[in-house]
Every structure is written in C-alpha cells, then in structure tokens.
Design a protein around this motif. Structure first.
Motif, PDB file in Angstrom:
ATOM      1  N   THR A   1      21.530 -10.920 -10.782  1.00 23.51           N
ATOM      2  CA  THR A   1      21.261 -12.254 -11.318  1.00 23.51           C
ATOM      3  C   THR A   1      22.390 -12.696 -12.240  1.00 23.51           C
ATOM      4  O   THR A   1      22.827 -13.851 -12.194  1.00 23.51           O
ATOM      5  CB  THR A   1      19.924 -12.272 -12.078  1.00 23.51           C
ATOM      6  N   GLY A   2      22.887 -11.789 -13.056  1.00 21.57           N
ATOM      7  CA  GLY A   2      24.009 -12.111 -13.935  1.00 21.57           C
ATOM      8  C   GLY A   2      25.247 -12.496 -13.156  1.00 21.57           C
ATOM      9  O   GLY A   2      25.969 -13.426 -13.535  1.00 21.57           O
ATOM     10  N   VAL A   3      25.500 -11.811 -12.064  1.00 18.10           N
ATOM     11  CA  VAL A   3      26.659 -12.138 -11.228  1.00 18.10           C
ATOM     12  C   VAL A   3      26.509 -13.537 -10.636  1.00 18.10           C
ATOM     13  O   VAL A   3      27.452 -14.326 -10.629  1.00 18.10           O
ATOM     14  CB  VAL A   3      26.829 -11.085 -10.116  1.00 18.10           C
ATOM     15  N   VAL A   4      25.323 -13.849 -10.150  1.00 16.71           N
ATOM     16  CA  VAL A   4      25.088 -15.167  -9.552  1.00 16.71           C
ATOM     17  C   VAL A   4      25.250 -16.268 -10.592  1.00 16.71           C
ATOM     18  O   VAL A   4      25.877 -17.298 -10.339  1.00 16.71           O
ATOM     19  CB  VAL A   4      23.680 -15.222  -8.904  1.00 16.71           C
ATOM     20  N   VAL A   5      24.717 -16.057 -11.789  1.00 15.84           N
ATOM     21  CA  VAL A   5      24.819 -17.057 -12.849  1.00 15.84           C
ATOM     22  C   VAL A   5      26.267 -17.245 -13.270  1.00 15.84           C
ATOM     23  O   VAL A   5      26.735 -18.372 -13.444  1.00 15.84           O
ATOM     24  CB  VAL A   5      23.934 -16.654 -14.054  1.00 15.84           C
ATOM     25  N   ALA A   6      27.007 -16.159 -13.423  1.00 20.43           N
ATOM     26  CA  ALA A   6      28.415 -16.250 -13.819  1.00 20.43           C
ATOM     27  C   ALA A   6      29.228 -16.979 -12.755  1.00 20.43           C
ATOM     28  O   ALA A   6      30.091 -17.807 -13.080  1.00 20.43           O
ATOM     29  CB  ALA A   6      28.974 -14.854 -14.057  1.00 20.43           C
ATOM     30  N   ARG A   7      28.953 -16.703 -11.506  1.00 20.69           N
ATOM     31  CA  ARG A   7      29.685 -17.368 -10.428  1.00 20.69           C
ATOM     32  C   ARG A   7      29.389 -18.863 -10.413  1.00 20.69           C
ATOM     33  O   ARG A   7      30.290 -19.684 -10.253  1.00 20.69           O
ATOM     34  CB  ARG A   7      29.298 -16.740  -9.084  1.00 20.69           C
TER      35      ARG A   7
ATOM     36  N   ARG B   1      30.957 -24.472 -11.746  1.00 19.07           N
ATOM     37  CA  ARG B   1      30.647 -25.703 -12.468  1.00 19.07           C
ATOM     38  C   ARG B   1      31.792 -26.089 -13.391  1.00 19.07           C
ATOM     39  O   ARG B   1      32.153 -27.245 -13.492  1.00 19.07           O
ATOM     40  CB  ARG B   1      29.372 -25.514 -13.292  1.00 19.07           C
ATOM     41  N   ARG B   2      32.394 -25.141 -14.045  1.00 18.28           N
ATOM     42  CA  ARG B   2      33.484 -25.428 -14.975  1.00 18.28           C
ATOM     43  C   ARG B   2      34.786 -25.760 -14.270  1.00 18.28           C
ATOM     44  O   ARG B   2      35.724 -26.227 -14.898  1.00 18.28           O
ATOM     45  CB  ARG B   2      33.700 -24.248 -15.905  1.00 18.28           C
ATOM     46  N   ALA B   3      34.873 -25.542 -12.978  1.00 16.41           N
ATOM     47  CA  ALA B   3      36.101 -25.810 -12.240  1.00 16.41           C
ATOM     48  C   ALA B   3      36.311 -27.304 -12.021  1.00 16.41           C
ATOM     49  O   ALA B   3      37.419 -27.718 -11.682  1.00 16.41           O
ATOM     50  CB  ALA B   3      36.081 -25.083 -10.900  1.00 16.41           C
TER      51      ALA B   3
END
Length: 67
Positions: free
Chosen positions: A22-28, A33-35
């Motif tokens: 879940t952490g990996v998915v959220v970070a990705r 989004r920030r891109a």
C-alpha cells in the motif's frame, strides 16, 4: 500449539506485506501527481469543468427527495 503460532506468524507477515505494498502504491501515485506543472493542472481542471457543464452536471440542483 506450534501450528497455531505459525499461522499467526504468516498472518502477521502477510499484513506487513500488505502495508508495504500500500505504501508503494501511495508513493507512486504521489510522484505521478506531483509530476504535473501548475499549468497542466489548470488546463485539466478547465477541461473537466467544461465537460461537466456541457453535460449539465454543474449548477443543477439535486432532485427533491420526498422522504
């Protein structure tokens, strides 16, 4: 009793793996989004608003619910 301990250990490991995934998915998603540049975000919001107003989804009152 040993089998019960193993069952709980596997359950705990599966839970930890789920949290990590879940952490990996959220970070990705956050990186994606920030891109966007602020201009790209504004353009996307304008496009979404234009699409919503074309279908009549914006500014229409909700239907009355006789309850």
């Amino acid at each position: 009793m040993r089998q019960r301990m193993q069952w709980w250990k596997w359950l705990g490991l599966a839970g930890l793996a789920g949290v990590a995934a879940t952490g990996v998915v959220v970070a990705r998603a956050e990186r994606r989004r920030r891109a966007y540049t602020p201009e790209e975000i504004r353009a996307r919001l304008r496009d979404r608003h234009a699409e919503a107003t074309a279908t009549g989804a914006v500014g229409t009152p909700p239907p009355d619910n006789p309850a």
